[in-house]
Design an enzyme around this catalytic site. Sequence first.
Site, short mmCIF file in Angstrom:
data_model
loop_
_atom_site.label_atom_id
_atom_site.label_comp_id
_atom_site.label_asym_id
_atom_site.label_seq_id
_atom_site.Cartn_x
_atom_site.Cartn_y
_atom_site.Cartn_z
N GLU A 1 -0.78 4.37 3.58
CA GLU A 1 -1.48 3.72 4.68
C GLU A 1 -2.49 4.75 5.22
O GLU A 1 -3.09 5.45 4.43
CB GLU A 1 -0.48 3.23 5.72
CG GLU A 1 0.42 2.09 5.21
CD GLU A 1 -0.29 0.74 5.04
OE1 GLU A 1 -1.50 0.67 5.35
OE2 GLU A 1 0.35 -0.23 4.61
N GLU B 1 1.73 -5.15 11.31
CA GLU B 1 1.22 -3.78 11.36
C GLU B 1 2.01 -3.00 12.41
O GLU B 1 1.95 -3.32 13.59
CB GLU B 1 -0.27 -3.76 11.71
CG GLU B 1 -1.20 -4.26 10.62
CD GLU B 1 -1.57 -3.16 9.64
OE1 GLU B 1 -1.05 -2.03 9.80
OE2 GLU B 1 -2.36 -3.44 8.72
N HIS C 1 3.18 -3.51 7.06
CA HIS C 1 2.16 -2.46 6.92
C HIS C 1 2.22 -1.50 8.11
O HIS C 1 2.97 -1.68 9.05
CB HIS C 1 0.76 -3.08 6.88
CG HIS C 1 0.44 -3.85 5.64
ND1 HIS C 1 -0.39 -3.38 4.66
CD2 HIS C 1 0.86 -5.07 5.22
CE1 HIS C 1 -0.49 -4.28 3.69
NE2 HIS C 1 0.27 -5.32 4.01
N HIS D 1 0.87 -1.18 0.00
CA HIS D 1 0.00 0.00 0.00
C HIS D 1 0.90 1.23 0.00
O HIS D 1 1.64 1.45 0.96
CB HIS D 1 -0.90 0.04 1.23
CG HIS D 1 -1.92 -1.06 1.26
ND1 HIS D 1 -2.41 -1.59 2.44
CD2 HIS D 1 -2.53 -1.75 0.25
CE1 HIS D 1 -3.29 -2.55 2.16
NE2 HIS D 1 -3.36 -2.66 0.84
#
Length: 890
Positions: free
Chosen positions: A361, A525, A475, A358
């Site tokens: 984020e 994460e 992430h 991504h």
Amino acid sequence: MANNIIPNVSSGDLVGSTPTFPPNAVVRGDFLYLRDVDGNQIPGRTVSDGDEITVLFISNEKNIVLVQYPTSSGYRQGYVTNATSIIKYKDDYSWVNGSTPEPVYDFDKTTQIGTLDPRERAVVLYKVDGMTYVAYDTGKGKLTKSGLVHYEGSGSSTGGGSFNGVAPGEVVPGGFTYENNAEVVGDELYLRDANGNLIPGRSVSVGDKITVLDVGYTKQLALVQYPAGDVVRQGYVTNATNLIRYFNQYSWHNGSTSEEVLDENGGHLGSLNPYEAATLLYEKNGMKHVVYDTNKGPNTKSGYVKYEGAAATRVDIPYPSITNAQKIVYGISGRGRELAAYKVGNGSNSLVFVCAIHGWEDNWAADGIELTRIGNGLIEHFQNAGTNNWSLYIIPVANPDGLSEGFTNNGPGRCTIVGAVDCNRDFPLGFSPGGVPRYHSGSEPLSVSESKSLHDFIQGVKNRTSGEMCVIDLHGWEGAAIGNPEIGEYFRNQFGFGQRSGYGDNRGFMIGWAKSIGAKAALIELPGSTKSHSDVVNGRYLQKIINAVTNLIGGSGGSSSGGSSFSDVSYEATGEVINVQSFLNVREGAGLYTNSIGQLRQGNKVNIVAKNGDWYKIKYGSEYGYVNSGYIIILKNNTSVKLEDWQEDCIKFGWGPITKEKYLEYMDSTRLYKSIENDISQAIKNKSLINVINPLNFSVSEMIACTQIVFNNETTSFFRDEWYSKSNPNFIVKYKKLSNGQIIVLDRINIKKPEKLKTKIPKAAKGAFKDTIKFEFFKGIDGWFTAISGAISIGSDLSVFQSNGELKSNEDIAKALAAAVIVNGVETMFCAFLGGFIAQCIAPEFPIVAAVAGAIVSAIAAFAIGYFVDNHEKEKYLMNSFKGLIDYLF
């Protein structure tokens, strides 16, 4: 049908030397029998295939058309069957009705014979007395009725034209209507009319820069303007999306709501989804004309939108500094960027570490750049650290387009730019098509290059791995480990967050699919409290991830304080601070995330006492600190040497009594000279020049660059991705140029030649060749062309040209060589031959010159064949390269 518009003559009679109105159609595909007003055939009269005719009237009742057509004696008038497959109108429904119904009148201008609906289109035949005579569709089919209308319509045709009154195949007055927005690649495109029929003798060539005016969804025809000699012509081509390459592909991005797509007059054509991308063609009347994707494929429909488009947040992607890692380009993004992984180590176990799938984020604009920086840091650390029995494949940015050109965390940015797909919802296991913009996926799994290439790369690593396989997907910013708890524990121990269950295998997650092929997989994460780059730095995220990965692969981790995992190695030197715009931090440890204890400015001198990986340990006031070696240039090497070595080498090389500093300088330059001479001369001796001199071989490339500078009196040289500069006569500075213009010095190579050092290398290559050698050189080239194929010819014998003085300049020679090579398609063979032949022709008198020349030829071939598709560009590049080579040799 008495009126004052159409001549009152019998069918077959002459009406004059010219038609009443300009020709507005052409007969194509077959001839047509002439008929009377009742449809009866008139013997001996026909309208021939290819005749340009003027259609005057269409009878809806009798299905016949009144036309004027050319004959040897002049234009005649009569009726023909309304064969719409044979009568091809020059106009393509350019007349467009307004927002209210439009009455259609007979020739008396008062009797209404029909009505055209709002926004309905018609074909303009001619204009008369302030009214427009049009042909239009009815329940009997296309163009089966005609009549007069008062409304001029939104089109600008006066009859016989399509867009802007220009018939397909005809010249566009004044040139291109709008700037070129595409290029034809791969193959030519035949010109067609509005119905898709070929126009003989007209085509759009490969390499033509064109302006796409419209893309029709139903017929999949693109209306284009293209160069034809000194003029510009217009017509239709098949909408071959693989052959039409747009310059601004997917440059327009929709906002958070649906956008209506309109025709030129405001009529509804379709709509674009929130955050959907389209390709901008041109602007007109305050609207943007875009081509966009449909269920028929990419770029298959066009229309106007009122929305300006969302503005992207442009981000320069940082790249790692590579010294001991292998770059693997595993794909190309939708916008043409490299998708790259970096391999470190060569063990039987494999770890694939993916960052920035991504680009955006959720905590600030383009925050995926922090994940990319961490990925770069992992590469730079582990390329100089042990990886035990592991091969690490680190991908710093899996969605480079989204990071560089994105504009939202709920669409393109988080998702890809081309396709607007969330790659972490696009894997096969648990895949669902569509979805809201934030989690959007294509109609089928792996629908964009970014996810498809990543899938194939991971699968390939798995296929080659004989031991354990792990996949980590990094992430931010939810503060959790998801997936494999064993992997998660290493990161939980560093960051203190919790473990979540599941793999997202019901939602198309990458780790869910990776688990299904037998890999241990986890999604990490990073902490939710992260709000800025400073939080990442102060939180020592990179060091914590280095520690987690080190523990995972069973190695000895780096310093828990954020320092280097290397130890100090004694090294004494004097250096100077360079490439600093503000200041250089002096840190308490050899690592980016250790505390700063002071600052240095551009030009400050430093006393170096040790090396530690990429860091120098320096004396700083009353204490010691560390600075990054990339910002220091060594001015003086103070490293201690053994007295016996010093004395022995001075006697060996005949240098006499010299200082330690001069001895170190001489030894550096001696190693350079001997390395160049021995390595390349041995390659020539073994007849393995082409195999050894490889432009992708770093050490040899460096050798070549140095040789060019030293022996060809050049100031700068460029090989691979590094520059070499001889701004100082005593040493060569090796450096890199960053995209922002900053220069990073990598090394300083002493080149001052000791007076008594004997070498076979000439002092300069220029002027080394005699005319006889030059003549033999061209004879050899002529012989090669003759031997390779009797059909290959370069027009005349180069050696004869040379001896007769007909090749007046090196540029003439280069042009002849480049043209011959390209025309005959023998780039690879010729460059390989030329490299070897140069060595044979020049050696043994000038072995180093031969080797450098051969290496340059290899580089020319690799670059030209790898990066150029268009023969014209390739020929131009080869011509310039050959000229430079010939200038170098002769």
